[in-house]
Scaffold this motif. Structure first.
Motif, PDB file in Angstrom:
ATOM      1  N   GLN A   1       0.819  -1.238   0.154  1.00 29.15           N
ATOM      2  CA  GLN A   1       0.018   0.083   0.043  1.00 29.15           C
ATOM      3  C   GLN A   1       0.660   1.328   0.071  1.00 29.15           C
TER       4      GLN A   1
ATOM      5  N   GLU B   1      -4.058   0.351 -12.570  1.00 31.60           N
ATOM      6  CA  GLU B   1      -4.078   0.053 -11.067  1.00 31.60           C
ATOM      7  C   GLU B   1      -4.291   1.511 -10.485  1.00 31.60           C
ATOM      8  N   SER B   2      -3.703   2.753 -11.011  1.00 29.86           N
ATOM      9  CA  SER B   2      -3.741   3.800 -10.000  1.00 29.86           C
ATOM     10  C   SER B   2      -5.488   4.158 -10.355  1.00 29.86           C
TER      11      SER B   2
ATOM     12  N   ARG C   1      -7.613   2.369  -7.855  1.00 34.91           N
ATOM     13  CA  ARG C   1      -7.285   2.631  -6.488  1.00 34.91           C
ATOM     14  C   ARG C   1      -7.865   3.973  -6.135  1.00 34.91           C
TER      15      ARG C   1
ATOM     16  N   PRO D   1     -10.956   3.677  -2.891  1.00 28.33           N
ATOM     17  CA  PRO D   1      -9.584   3.719  -2.223  1.00 28.33           C
ATOM     18  C   PRO D   1      -9.331   2.718  -0.915  1.00 28.33           C
TER      19      PRO D   1
ATOM     20  N   MET E   1      -4.560  -6.459  -4.744  1.00 29.75           N
ATOM     21  CA  MET E   1      -4.977  -6.185  -6.072  1.00 29.75           C
ATOM     22  C   MET E   1      -4.747  -7.531  -6.861  1.00 29.75           C
TER      23      MET E   1
END
Length: 203
Positions: free
Chosen positions: A11, A102-103, A106, A110, A115
């Motif tokens: 994380q 991925e960003s 996320r 959040p 993942m």
């Protein structure tokens, strides 16, 4: 304890390496979908065609069909990225604001820690002719003919799919986001049930 430390480190790494953008992706995606440019429109009918095609293809390979995601953040993500790609006249999994897959996930979810079990397919179809079901089928065949995209289409890890299709003139762009079961553990290893449209993880 080792698993816990590794999860925390993952994380922290994601936070440190996330793109330093002026606008959070979730805000960008919402604004994009709510205000498409003139001459551009979303095509829910062609989204249905692609979901149906995916399920016919899976069932032909004796793989259980996917549940269609009709609303929520996953659908927002699929439509926003399709529109973003159209506006960039590009293909790929990175947004025009610098967020990779991925960003983006996320930013939209959040609370995600682990993942896995998630994938994204994207394609465009620019052949001559109207933006209709036949053109959507041509686009779908691009995924079938690609090893990596076909792998996502046929994976038994995925149970749901969110599909975004956007049209400008005779050109269509499409994005499918696949996600799997949604049971995960928090930092204290107690099982949680995320909201219905909250994916468990990312692949």
């Amino acid at each position: 304890m080792l698993v816990l430390l590794m999860a925390c480190a993952a994380q922290l790494t994601a936070l440190l390496t996330a793109p330093a953008m002026a606008e959070p992706y979730v805000s960008f995606a919402t604004r994009l979908v709510e205000n498409p440019p003139e001459g551009v429109r979303f095509r829910p009918d062609l989204e249905d065609v692609l979901v149906g095609s995916a399920n016919v293809y899976r069932q032909g390979k004796r793989v259980k069909g996917l549940a269609k995601v009709n609303d929520g953040k996953l659908l927002l993500a699929a439509r926003a990225h399709a529109l973003d790609l159209l506006q960039q006249n590009a293909m790929g999994h990175r947004s025009s604001t610098g967020y990779d897959f991925e960003s983006r996930m996320r930013s939209l979810f959040p609370g995600m820690m682990f993942m896995s079990r998630m994938a994204e397919n994207a394609a465009r179809e620019r052949s001559k002719g109207p933006a209709d079901a036949a053109k959507a089928q041509k686009l779908f065949q691009q995924w079938v003919k690609s090893t990596s995209h076909r792998k996502a289409l046929l994976s038994r890890d995925y149970t749901r799919v969110a599909t975004g299709v956007v049209q400008k003139g005779d050109v269509i762009y499409a994005v499918q986001i696949f996600t799997g079961p949604e049971v995960k553990s928090n930092l204290f290893q107690s099982k949680q049930e995320p909201p219905e449209d909250d994916p468990a993880a990312l692949y």
